[in-house]
Design a protein around this motif. Structure first.
Motif, short mmCIF file in Angstrom:
data_model
loop_
_atom_site.label_atom_id
_atom_site.label_comp_id
_atom_site.label_asym_id
_atom_site.label_seq_id
_atom_site.Cartn_x
_atom_site.Cartn_y
_atom_site.Cartn_z
N ILE A 1 0.85 -1.19 0.00
CA ILE A 1 0.00 0.00 0.00
C ILE A 1 0.88 1.24 0.00
O ILE A 1 0.63 2.20 -0.72
CB ILE A 1 -0.94 0.00 1.23
CG1 ILE A 1 -1.92 -1.15 1.13
CG2 ILE A 1 -1.70 1.32 1.31
CD1 ILE A 1 -2.72 -1.38 2.41
N ARG B 1 3.74 1.80 -1.24
CA ARG B 1 4.47 2.16 -2.47
C ARG B 1 3.54 2.41 -3.65
O ARG B 1 4.00 2.71 -4.74
CB ARG B 1 5.47 1.06 -2.83
CG ARG B 1 4.81 -0.21 -3.32
CD ARG B 1 5.80 -1.35 -3.28
NE ARG B 1 5.17 -2.60 -3.58
CZ ARG B 1 5.55 -3.40 -4.59
NH1 ARG B 1 6.53 -3.05 -5.37
NH2 ARG B 1 4.94 -4.53 -4.78
N GLY B 2 2.24 2.30 -3.42
CA GLY B 2 1.30 2.54 -4.51
C GLY B 2 0.65 3.91 -4.41
O GLY B 2 1.10 4.77 -3.65
N ARG B 3 -0.40 4.10 -5.19
CA ARG B 3 -1.06 5.40 -5.23
C ARG B 3 -1.50 5.86 -3.85
O ARG B 3 -1.27 7.01 -3.46
CB ARG B 3 -2.31 5.32 -6.13
CG ARG B 3 -3.20 6.55 -6.02
CD ARG B 3 -4.44 6.45 -6.89
NE ARG B 3 -5.28 5.32 -6.56
CZ ARG B 3 -6.30 5.37 -5.69
NH1 ARG B 3 -6.59 6.49 -5.07
NH2 ARG B 3 -7.03 4.30 -5.45
N ILE B 4 -2.12 4.96 -3.08
CA ILE B 4 -2.69 5.38 -1.80
C ILE B 4 -1.59 5.84 -0.84
O ILE B 4 -1.70 6.87 -0.18
CB ILE B 4 -3.54 4.24 -1.21
CG1 ILE B 4 -4.76 4.03 -2.12
CG2 ILE B 4 -3.97 4.55 0.21
CD1 ILE B 4 -5.59 2.81 -1.80
N ARG C 1 1.36 7.00 -1.68
CA ARG C 1 1.90 8.27 -2.15
C ARG C 1 0.98 9.43 -1.79
O ARG C 1 1.44 10.51 -1.41
CB ARG C 1 2.12 8.22 -3.67
CG ARG C 1 3.34 7.42 -4.09
CD ARG C 1 3.64 7.64 -5.57
NE ARG C 1 2.55 7.17 -6.41
CZ ARG C 1 2.51 5.97 -6.98
NH1 ARG C 1 3.51 5.14 -6.84
NH2 ARG C 1 1.49 5.62 -7.72
N ASN C 2 -0.33 9.19 -1.90
CA ASN C 2 -1.26 10.26 -1.54
C ASN C 2 -1.14 10.59 -0.05
O ASN C 2 -1.20 11.76 0.33
CB ASN C 2 -2.70 9.85 -1.87
CG ASN C 2 -2.97 9.89 -3.37
OD1 ASN C 2 -2.08 10.24 -4.15
ND2 ASN C 2 -4.17 9.55 -3.77
N MET D 1 1.56 10.30 1.78
CA MET D 1 2.81 11.04 1.99
C MET D 1 2.69 12.46 1.44
O MET D 1 3.27 13.40 2.00
CB MET D 1 3.98 10.30 1.35
CG MET D 1 4.29 8.98 2.06
SD MET D 1 5.79 8.21 1.44
CE MET D 1 5.18 7.35 0.01
N ALA D 2 1.93 12.61 0.36
CA ALA D 2 1.74 13.95 -0.21
C ALA D 2 1.01 14.85 0.79
O ALA D 2 1.39 16.00 1.00
CB ALA D 2 0.96 13.85 -1.52
#
Ligand SMILES: Nc1ncnc2c1ncn2[C@@H]1O[C@H](COP(=O)(O)OP(=O)(O)OP(=O)(O)O)[C@@H](O)[C@H]1O
Ligand SMILES: [Mg+2]
Lengths: 262, 358
Positions: B203, B205-208, B210-211, B213-214
């Motif tokens: 999870i 390292r994927g889109r979720i 990254r979101n 961490m953003a």
């Protein structure tokens, strides 16, 4: 710039008023941006340029006026609506995700292109894996375009300023925007970095047909790149037209030479 | 072992995208799995499994959960103890009401219940940040423990106010409560932790991830590129609480066997797990394990060395333990916010720079 063709109006801003308390930051601003053009906004410090971009992509909500993007008229934008309708931007003070790598920053720029749910992501198989790979390839194309392969896995917080600006452009491009808002992309760069950035902006506009709205203080750059230039001063619209018109406009010259306001 | 990246060229993004892109990393993981599932249960007797391995693994799961929320998504929480209590009381009520469902599904359901509760208590995060959010989650901590003390239904009106784990089996082996088989308990907990550590890594390292961490690094910019703060923050609360809830369920049903909310799930639990991720490394799956291992082992080691070895007074040893943890927390916060996991990475880098001849 021979192959470029400028299309219809893609963004239209009408009679925008924006105040913070008693301070009027934007006073009855109206302007439009045509498909495929490079449209610059200039003006002295504090003129309201960044605020105008913030209104366009929904970070500031104007008290008056409307924003029409691709035919939809709104009183204000919500940031994620602006994003999902194809508006991306960079910031005057770099706003990267400092703890993440260059690649992850750019991949995050593509988050709206990715849809698989938590369950598939946790397993990282099937659709989640396919989606990740597909978007990784798109991100790599941007990395190649901006020539930042060497810093792909580096945390962006530690990169030099000029490279951070480049990564931020990459993150915005990753969304494949129709309208790209650039807030002083060359501020604080040396002349070599500026030249690179100019070339990227021209290439983005030329090759991808991306419409660009640019805030920039370097008049040489502005006059070279822009199709049309909007001039703001103390929140007021001072002039609007092609670079030559603007350059010879007396009130613009006065504003830049610091003639006192009456 | 020689740790080298040199010479390993990735021929495709697929290979580069792999969970453990470097060959040696894959061997390390394989080695860890072999040690965990074959060597440890063979070497360690029941006492060590119970005293070290079970708490280490269960706290690792809780630390993973808190790390998802705090390390990856940047939302500070002091409610971990309370959320562990939700998991524990959920699995208790479920074991009594629906024993036929089986223990593993019940732990998962307890995780989902905790996820719902955690999401609810995560709602303030949409308006407040940092210190104020920490205080709000502290309120959740006190409220939940108070609730489980106060409302008899949760502990089935047991006169002592305690909950006791009834015996339940997995593959015919009793794994809960005092009659449980220690090796069975260990395998079960290790399997849970292995599966969900892998899921967390995926999870993250994927889109979720990254979101998350953003939002952590720059929430305004995240919003302007289309990350919805509401969804990102609440999903972090949900996933985090799911992990912490499962940890609470295993903590009570498998490890302790019985629990009393004020003691087992008090604010000290919240701090302990927070210290684990600070020492281990914020925003790191590996760090969650390192931090949990460190804080589970350190008191035992200190006690063995000082009280049993040097004959130090037990009370003094306890004080020294608290001081050591305090100093380490301050040290890590100031010098190395990425914790032990970062130190490990630096060590790996060093080994890459000086490849030993082979
Ligand atoms: N969020 C805010 N709250 C209060 N005042 C603001 C806010 N944002 C902008 N302003 C004010 O609005 C005015 C215009 O600011 P803005 O950042 O738009 O100027 P600018 O043209 O981008 O200037 P610069 O060239 O320095 O970037 C300034 O006086 C600024 O202080
Ligand atoms: Mg500005």
């Amino acid at each position: 710039m021979s192959t470029r063709n400028i299309g219809d109006v893609i963004l239209k801003v009408d009679n925008i008023d924006l105040s913070f308390g008693v301070m009027k930051v934007l006073d009855n601003i109206s302007f439009d941006v045509r498909q495929g053009e490079i449209r610059s906004i200039i003006g002295p410090n504090g003129a309201g340029k960044s605020s105008l971009l913030n209104v366009i992509n929904g970070f500031y909500h104007p008290q008056q006026g409307t924003i029409t993007f691709k035919g939809d008229t709104r009183k204000q934008m919500a940031p994620h609506v602006a994003a999902s309708h194809g508006i991306a931007r960079t910031f005057q003070n770099i706003a990267l995700f400092k703890g993440m790598s260059t690649l992850d920053n750019i991949m995050t720029g593509r988050n709206l292109k990715m849809k698989t749910n938590l369950f598939w992501q946790a397993l990282h198989i099937g659709p989640a894996r396919a989606e990740e790979l597909e978007n990784r390839e798109a991100a790599e194309r941007i990395i190649d375009f901006l020539d930042i392969q060497a810093i792909r896995k580096k945390p962006v917080g530690k990169l030099p300023y000029g490279l951070q600006k480049r990564v931020e452009l990459g993150r915005a491009l990753a969304a494949e925007p129709e309208l790209l808002l650039l807030d002083e992309p060359m501020a604080g760069m040396n002349s070599e970095e500026k030249e690179d950035m100019c070339r990227f902006i021209i290439d983005v506009n030329d090759e991808f047909g991306t419409t660009i709205t640019l805030i920039e203080h370097d008049m040489g750059v502005v006059m070279d790149l822009s199709d049309r230039v909007l001039v703001l001063d103390y929140g007021k619209q001072l002039a609007d037209g092609i670079p030559d018109e603007v350059r010879n406009n007396q009130s613009v010259i006065d504003a830049y030479l610091g003639v006192p306001h009456e | 072992m020689i740790y080298r990246e040199t010479g390993q060229f990735k021929s495709s993004y697929q290979a580069d995208q792999a969970l453990f892109p470097i060959k040696q990393d894959r061997y390390v993981i394989l080695g860890i799995l072999i040690v965990t599932f074959a060597i440890v249960p063979m070497l360690l007797n029941q006492y060590w499994l119970n005293a070290i391995m079970l708490p280490f693994l269960i706290y690792s799961l809780a630390a993973l959960g808190l790390n998802i929320l705090t390390g990856y998504c940047g939302q500070v929480s002091l409610g971990t103890g309370g959320f562990m209590a939700v998991g524990a009381f959920s699995v208790y009520k479920l074991m009594i009401a629906f024993p036929e469902l089986g223990f593993i599904p019940l732990v998962l359901i307890s995780g989902f219940i905790t996820a719902a509760v955690g999401t609810l208590f995560g709602l303030p995060s949409l308006r407040i940040k940092g210190f104020y959010l920490a205080v709000a989650t502290l309120a959740a901590q006190f409220f939940l423990v108070w609730l489980f003390n106060k409302v008899g239904w949760f502990y089935n009106y047991n006169a002592s106010g305690m909950i006791n784990s009834p015996p339940m089996t997995v593959f015919g082996v009793i794994i809960t409560g005092p009659e449980g088989d220690m090796h069975g308990k260990y395998y079960l907990v290790a399997a849970f932790v292995a599966v969900f550590a892998l899921a967390a890594k995926n999870i993250a390292r994927g889109r979720i991830g990254r979101n998350w961490m953003a939002i952590r690094d720059m929430d305004i910019a995240a919003e302007l590129i289309g990350v919805r703060p509401l969804i990102a923050k609440l999903s972090a609360f949900a996933v985090s609480s799911f992990y912490i809830g499962m940890a609470g369920a295993l903590y009570f049903a498998v490890w302790l066997g019985s629990a009393e909310p004020t003691e087992a799930f008090d604010i000290n639990q919240s701090f302990l797990v927070l210290f684990m991720i600070i020492i281990g490394g914020l925003g790191s799956v590996l760090g969650s394990f390192l931090g949990a291992g460190f804080l589970v082992l350190m008191p035992i080691l200190l006690k063995n060395i000082m009280v049993d070895g040097l004959g130090t007074d037990a009370a003094l040893a306890a004080h020294i333990e608290i001081i050591t943890v305090g100093v380490l927390i301050i040290g890590f916060l100031i010098v190395e916010p990425h914790g032990l996991a970062r130190l490990w990475r630096i060590a790996k880098e060093k080994m890459r720079l000086w490849p030993f001849p082979h």
